[in-house]
Write a protein that holds these residues in place. Structure first.
Motif, PDB file in Angstrom:
ATOM      1  N   SER A 219       6.460   9.634  -3.648  1.00 58.14           N
ATOM      2  CA  SER A 219       6.720  10.787  -2.788  1.00 58.14           C
ATOM      3  C   SER A 219       7.379  10.349  -1.482  1.00 58.14           C
ATOM      4  O   SER A 219       7.197   9.211  -1.032  1.00 58.14           O
TER       5      SER A 219
ATOM      6  N   GLN B 245       5.311   7.345   5.461  1.00 58.54           N
ATOM      7  CA  GLN B 245       4.109   6.776   6.070  1.00 58.54           C
ATOM      8  C   GLN B 245       4.222   5.263   6.191  1.00 58.54           C
ATOM      9  O   GLN B 245       3.829   4.675   7.197  1.00 58.54           O
ATOM     10  N   VAL B 246       4.789   4.615   5.167  1.00 52.15           N
ATOM     11  CA  VAL B 246       4.985   3.157   5.230  1.00 52.15           C
ATOM     12  C   VAL B 246       5.951   2.802   6.358  1.00 52.15           C
ATOM     13  O   VAL B 246       5.707   1.865   7.125  1.00 52.15           O
TER      14      VAL B 246
ATOM     15  N   THR C  90       0.840  -1.188   0.000  1.00 52.49           N
ATOM     16  CA  THR C  90       0.000   0.000   0.000  1.00 52.49           C
ATOM     17  C   THR C  90       0.881   1.247   0.000  1.00 52.49           C
ATOM     18  O   THR C  90       1.894   1.287   0.683  1.00 52.49           O
ATOM     19  N   LEU C  91       0.514   2.228  -0.763  1.00 50.25           N
ATOM     20  CA  LEU C  91       1.198   3.508  -0.927  1.00 50.25           C
ATOM     21  C   LEU C  91       2.422   3.450  -1.840  1.00 50.25           C
ATOM     22  O   LEU C  91       2.955   4.484  -2.215  1.00 50.25           O
TER      23      LEU C  91
ATOM     24  N   TYR D 104       8.614   4.526  -4.219  1.00 48.74           N
ATOM     25  CA  TYR D 104       7.548   5.462  -3.881  1.00 48.74           C
ATOM     26  C   TYR D 104       7.603   6.714  -4.744  1.00 48.74           C
ATOM     27  O   TYR D 104       8.676   7.171  -5.113  1.00 48.74           O
TER      28      TYR D 104
ATOM     29  N   SER E 173       6.571  11.483   1.381  1.00 49.84           N
ATOM     30  CA  SER E 173       5.538  11.325   2.404  1.00 49.84           C
ATOM     31  C   SER E 173       4.935   9.922   2.368  1.00 49.84           C
ATOM     32  O   SER E 173       4.645   9.343   3.421  1.00 49.84           O
ATOM     33  N   ASP E 174       4.751   9.350   1.180  1.00 51.54           N
ATOM     34  CA  ASP E 174       4.249   7.969   1.089  1.00 51.54           C
ATOM     35  C   ASP E 174       5.252   6.997   1.701  1.00 51.54           C
ATOM     36  O   ASP E 174       4.882   6.118   2.482  1.00 51.54           O
ATOM     37  N   LYS E 175       6.524   7.154   1.355  1.00 53.42           N
ATOM     38  CA  LYS E 175       7.568   6.283   1.900  1.00 53.42           C
ATOM     39  C   LYS E 175       7.629   6.417   3.414  1.00 53.42           C
ATOM     40  O   LYS E 175       7.662   5.416   4.139  1.00 53.42           O
TER      41      LYS E 175
ATOM     42  N   SER F 127      10.237  -2.033  -2.571  1.00 54.03           N
ATOM     43  CA  SER F 127       9.198  -1.079  -2.954  1.00 54.03           C
ATOM     44  C   SER F 127       9.822   0.272  -3.275  1.00 54.03           C
ATOM     45  O   SER F 127      10.835   0.656  -2.691  1.00 54.03           O
TER      46      SER F 127
ATOM     47  N   ASN G 196       4.122   3.159   9.611  1.00 50.53           N
ATOM     48  CA  ASN G 196       3.198   2.041   9.799  1.00 50.53           C
ATOM     49  C   ASN G 196       3.944   0.791  10.250  1.00 50.53           C
ATOM     50  O   ASN G 196       3.468   0.062  11.137  1.00 50.53           O
TER      51      ASN G 196
END
Length: 107
Positions: free
Chosen positions: A54, A60-61, A35-36, A52, A56-58, A50, A64
């Motif tokens: 952005s 966030q992962v 996800t993301l 990304y 911010s997406d990286k 993975s 998480n």
């Protein structure tokens, strides 16, 4: 290979760099299950790669994953737009670059 863990244009380029520095990738499946992630893939049974679109997406992962790290532990290598999730990332970090993020699972 980008110097010091910089930007990868595709998850396959990240896989090639991972293998070049000694990572194991007996089977490769670009299933895009993370996800993301812009793209993601598995190498064998114990590696997730993975990339990304952005920061911010990286980020966030990573955040998480940290939430669950007390239960399952965490061994990831984080670069400019990518993450390698593998138990042996510490041995790959000197050549692959990126920042090592590890936590032991609490028993």
């Amino acid at each position: 290979m980008p110097p010091n863990g910089e930007h990868y244009s595709s998850v396959e380029a990240l896989k090639d760099a991972f293998v070049e520095v000694g990572g194991e990738c007996s089977t490769y499946d670009e299933g895009n299950a993370v996800t993301l992630a812009a793209e993601s893939a598995t190498c064998g049974e114990d590696t997730v790669l993975s990339i990304y679109s952005s920061s911010s997406d990286k980020d966030q992962v990573v955040a998480n994953m940290k939430q669950f790290s007390d239960m399952i532990g965490m061994n990831i290598l984080v670069g400019e737009n990518w993450i390698v999730n593998n138990n042996n990332v510490a041995t790959l970090q000197p050549e692959l670059g990126g920042t090592l993020v590890t936590r032991e699972a609490k028993k």
